[in-house]
Scaffold this motif. Structure first.
Motif, PDB file in Angstrom:
ATOM      1  N   VAL A  46      -4.615  -4.385   1.393  1.00  0.00           N
ATOM      2  CA  VAL A  46      -4.686  -3.837   0.304  1.00  0.00           C
ATOM      3  C   VAL A  46      -6.287  -4.388  -0.105  1.00  0.00           C
ATOM      4  O   VAL A  46      -6.257  -3.279  -0.678  1.00  0.00           O
ATOM      5  CB  VAL A  46      -3.645  -4.179  -0.428  1.00  0.00           C
ATOM      6  CG1 VAL A  46      -3.427  -4.333  -1.652  1.00  0.00           C
ATOM      7  CG2 VAL A  46      -2.621  -3.541   0.786  1.00  0.00           C
ATOM      8  N   ASP A  55      -3.670   2.300  -0.096  1.00  0.00           N
ATOM      9  CA  ASP A  55      -2.442   2.645  -0.227  1.00  0.00           C
ATOM     10  C   ASP A  55      -0.817   2.555   1.144  1.00  0.00           C
ATOM     11  O   ASP A  55      -1.379   3.290   1.663  1.00  0.00           O
ATOM     12  CB  ASP A  55      -2.061   3.747  -0.973  1.00  0.00           C
ATOM     13  CG  ASP A  55      -0.667   3.552  -1.750  1.00  0.00           C
ATOM     14  OD1 ASP A  55       0.366   2.930  -1.868  1.00  0.00           O
ATOM     15  OD2 ASP A  55      -0.509   5.117  -2.318  1.00  0.00           O
ATOM     16  N   VAL A  56      -0.514   1.408   0.559  1.00  0.00           N
ATOM     17  CA  VAL A  56      -0.489   1.444   2.216  1.00  0.00           C
ATOM     18  C   VAL A  56       1.425   1.640   2.033  1.00  0.00           C
ATOM     19  O   VAL A  56       2.265   0.957   1.230  1.00  0.00           O
ATOM     20  CB  VAL A  56      -0.119  -0.251   2.767  1.00  0.00           C
ATOM     21  CG1 VAL A  56       0.695  -0.494   4.010  1.00  0.00           C
ATOM     22  CG2 VAL A  56      -1.281  -0.393   2.992  1.00  0.00           C
TER      23      VAL A  56
END
Length: 213
Positions: free
Chosen positions: A198, A203-204
């Protein structure tokens, strides 16, 4: 570059305290020079604004000791153990820290610039805003250590075990400009890996994308 230590008002030079029990002793603004602390034990003692120059602490065991605002210069701390100790603002300059063991305690604002910590072990220790610039931490064990705000510029962590630790902030912009990741090569747990991703701008997402067709 060496650091200037605190001003002292008295001196202990060349003393042989090997194997002594320093429990309960209090020292303030004392310059210890070439003192042998090998195998000493101590519980509940305090050293405030003291300097230790060319002293030997091999196999010393300190429990619930306060070294506040002290400076260690060219000291040998081979196989020394600090359990539940407070080393707020204490610095280490050109010291031998081989097989150093630190279990609990508060080392916030400690100065470990260019320290060789490759065989050191820290567990459940506060190292908030400590200066680890240029430190060699390859292979070190830093378990559940609070490194929030720590300076790690130029430090190396290849193979260091940082699982459970609060890590210093990673400058994602610097990484995108081609700068180094300060914790590259370290061992981290899944939660830490997500936090690092992050910080680097990923964008996890845990869910898989839907299948089409």
């Amino acid at each position: 570059m060496s650091r200037r230590g605190p001003a002292t008002t008295s001196e202990v030079r060349g003393a042989d305290w090997e194997g002594e029990d320093l429990t309960g002793q209090e020292h303030e603004a004392v310059a210890f020079v070439d003192v042998d602390f090998t195998d000493v034990t101590a519980r509940g003692a305090s050293f405030t604004a003291c300097t230790f120059t060319d002293c030997r602490f091999s196999s010393a065991t300190f429990t619930d000791i306060a070294f506040v605002g002290c400076a260690f210069v060219r000291c040998r701390l081979f196989d020394a153990t600090f359990a539940g100790c407070k080393l707020l603002g204490t610095s280490f300059d050109r010291c031998g820290l081989d097989v150093l063991r630190v279990d609990g305690g508060d080392w916030s604002f400690a100065g470990l610039v260019r320290a060789d910590l490759r065989s050191a072990s820290f567990r459940d220790v506060r190292l908030r805003e400590a200066d680890l610039s240029g430190a060699q931490c390859d292979g070190a064990r830093l378990w559940s250590v609070d490194l929030s705000g720590a300076s790690v510029a130029g430090a190396t962590f290849a193979g260091a075990d940082l699982r459970g630790s609060d890590l210093p902030e990673i400058d994602g912009d610097a990484v995108h400009r081609g700068g180094p990741v300060p914790l590259a090569g370290a061992i981290v747990d899944p939660d830490q890996a997500i936090a690092i991703a992050v910080a680097l701008g990923f964008d996890v997402r845990a869910d898989a994308p839907p299948l089409e067709g």
